[in-house]
Design a protein around this motif. Structure first.
Motif, PDB file in Angstrom:
ATOM      1  N   ASN A   2     -47.446   7.191 -20.221  1.00 29.74           N
ATOM      2  CA  ASN A   2     -47.948   5.939 -19.690  1.00 29.74           C
ATOM      3  C   ASN A   2     -48.959   6.201 -18.574  1.00 29.74           C
ATOM      4  N   ARG A   4     -50.733   6.012 -15.055  1.00 37.75           N
ATOM      5  CA  ARG A   4     -50.223   5.922 -13.687  1.00 37.75           C
ATOM      6  C   ARG A   4     -51.304   5.304 -12.810  1.00 37.75           C
ATOM      7  N   GLU A  27     -45.119  -1.230 -18.846  1.00 37.20           N
ATOM      8  CA  GLU A  27     -45.036   0.200 -19.125  1.00 37.20           C
ATOM      9  C   GLU A  27     -45.847   1.049 -18.146  1.00 37.20           C
ATOM     10  N   GLU A  29     -46.911   2.977 -14.815  1.00 44.65           N
ATOM     11  CA  GLU A  29     -46.216   3.568 -13.672  1.00 44.65           C
ATOM     12  C   GLU A  29     -47.050   3.276 -12.428  1.00 44.65           C
ATOM     13  N   THR A  31     -47.498   2.894  -8.255  1.00 48.58           N
ATOM     14  CA  THR A  31     -47.035   3.356  -6.941  1.00 48.58           C
ATOM     15  C   THR A  31     -47.880   2.710  -5.859  1.00 48.58           C
ATOM     16  N   GLY A 237     -39.421  -1.574 -11.039  1.00 49.31           N
ATOM     17  CA  GLY A 237     -39.686  -0.155 -11.248  1.00 49.31           C
ATOM     18  C   GLY A 237     -40.880   0.394 -10.501  1.00 49.31           C
ATOM     19  N   THR A 239     -42.805   2.000  -7.438  1.00 49.86           N
ATOM     20  CA  THR A 239     -42.499   2.810  -6.257  1.00 49.86           C
ATOM     21  C   THR A 239     -43.309   2.279  -5.083  1.00 49.86           C
TER      22      THR A 239
END
Length: 469
Positions: A2, A4, A27, A29, A31, A237, A239
């Motif tokens: 996936n 980022r 999906e 990721e 942060t 999910g 961060t």
């Protein structure tokens, strides 16, 4: 694998960018990296004398939909609160005078409405509007209004309103950006007074109560919104790392390397896309090696610093706090530029703390750094002295105080700002920008910029997927 995405900056723009991303594409990721010890940027609540109060932005505009939509998405729409229908005032010659009704960012629909705030001679000058030729390009707000209606309108009516938004000087601020409603008259060479009359609804008995509130917050304080948003992001999910000051941004093998943390323990993260939701100066530094032309333009955006002094009094509001607060033109001798009688203004606050009174002052204007080169104790002292000068000596001594400094907190939209930032929202492939430096300092505008940055990333991610078949 996936994609980022790194979001640099945990203010409202960065948090909303992450929110928009993960809700549209779970999906991914995502942060969020925030250099401070907590998220929120200029939205913050603090404990002052045991009370939870806003020490940054305290309200959002309701005629823009972005904030109200976010409140709904976060499940806090039932906590939306509006100000009480109490009057505000402007300080003229050391005394409070009622804020005039029926103005368009200070330009009155009826010149008689500002008699008393303006002298008879100044009202006569206002009535005798000088129609200047159409303006091609941008012009400073104050320069334009000075020529049309006289400098008194700028100094006593427009300056106090703009100071609350930008902490700037109207004779340096862009008309296009700061007061776009008035820019129409500049472009067309038409009357400012006629424009105000056409856009300001006429007053009628009972109309004040029926009119939609202009401002809103949430009970408990607007500064709770970033905290709620960060919790929701973690649940999805994402961060969210605080204390992660980003120090570098570089390319490596087609991806972005983001270096963060203390100089003695730098951490590197790899991302496919990056959203920079940071003020103009740090964004310029991060882009210097990847997008030098964009970095150079961002570095030209100046900012203003300010401070908010919060005072908590024992007991309900004294009689002298008989409105929502007051604004102070720069022509006055006071140091503070405004005071908000928070408990009187916000019914939710009065209900939450019936045995206390909260009020606050704001200090600091663009290029007036000396004002803030005082200790916290001195800022409290000068605030109390100015309040006494305006309200009289009857205000009780505070039981608790708090000083919040916002260094470089408000970007200044100088003349030509729109042209300066044109095309900067995506300064390089894989990088998107968000935040107040671009196209709006208010909370709704920052929310909108965060969503635009997220959409730019989503468009690229989707294109990459199509390319992979």
């Amino acid at each position: 694998m996936n994609a980022r995405v790194g979001v640099v900056g945990g203010g409202i723009a960065g948090l909303v960018a992450a929110w928009h991303l993960v809700r549209a594409a779970p999906e991914l990721e995502v942060t969020v990296l925030e250099g401070a010890s907590r998220v929120g940027g200029k939205l913050r609540v603090e404990q002052v004398g045991g009370l939870t109060v806003d020490v940054g932005a305290e309200a959002v505009l309701t005629f823009r939909p972005e904030a109200m939509q976010l409140f709904d998405e976060l499940g806090v729409a039932d906590r939306v609160a509006h100000p009480a229908p109490v009057p505000a005032s402007i300080v003229i010659d050391g005394a409070r005078r009622p804020m005039p009704k029926g103005t368009l960012m200070g330009v009155p629909a009826d010149p008689e409405a500002v008699r008393g705030l303006l002298t008879d001679a100044e009202v006569d000058r206002l009535r005798s509007e000088v129609l200047t030729p159409p303006v091609h390009g941008d012009i400073a707000v104050g320069t334009f209004v000075d020529a049309r209606l006289g400098p008194a309108v700028t100094d006593k009516l427009i300056e106090p309103l703009l100071a609350g938004v930008y902490a700037g000087d109207s004779r340096n601020l862009s008309l296009e950006m700061a007061v776009p409603q008035l820019a129409k008259a500049a472009r067309e060479g038409t009357s400012l007074l006629e424009l105000s009359r056409s856009l300001v609804p006429p007053a009628s008995p009972g109309s004040e109560g029926a009119r939609r509130p202009v401002f809103a917050t949430i009970a408990g304080g607007l500064g709770l919104v970033p905290e709620i948003l960060a919790l929701r992001l973690r649940d999805l999910g994402v961060t969210v790392r605080t204390g992660a000051m980003v120090r570098g941004l570089a390319r490596r093998d087609g991806r972005f390397v983001v270096s963060s943390g203390p100089t003695t323990d730098v951490r590197e993260d790899l991302f496919d896309d990056v959203i920079l939701a940071t003020p103009a100066a740090p964004t310029a530094r991060l882009l210097r090696g990847l997008a030098p032309e964009a970095a150079s333009r961002l570095a030209r955006i100046e900012s203003a610093s300010m401070a908010i002094v919060t005072l908590v009094l024992d007991g309900p509001p004294p009689e002298v706090l008989d409105g929502s607060g007051f604004l102070v033109p720069p022509t006055e001798q006071t140091t503070i530029k405004a005071s908000t009688f928070s408990t009187v203004k916000w019914p939710w606050l009065a209900a939450a703390y019936p045995d206390h009174t909260v009020l606050r002052t704001s200090l600091g204007r663009h290029r007036e750094e000396a004002t803030l080169q005082r200790s916290d104790e001195e800022l409290v002292e000068v605030s109390l002295a100015d309040l006494a000068a305006v309200l009289g000596p009857s205000l009780p001594a505070p039981a608790a105080v708090h000083v919040q400094r916002w260094g470089g907190g408000l970007p200044q939209y100088a003349v030509g700002h729109r042209a300066l930032v044109e095309g900067l929202e995506e300064p390089a492939p894989g990088i998107a920008l968000a935040g107040a430096a671009l196209s709006g300092v208010g909370v709704p505008a920052c929310i909108a910029s965060g969503r635009r940055a997220a959409e730019a990333v989503l468009t690229r991610v989707r294109a990459d997927r199509r390319g992979l078949g």
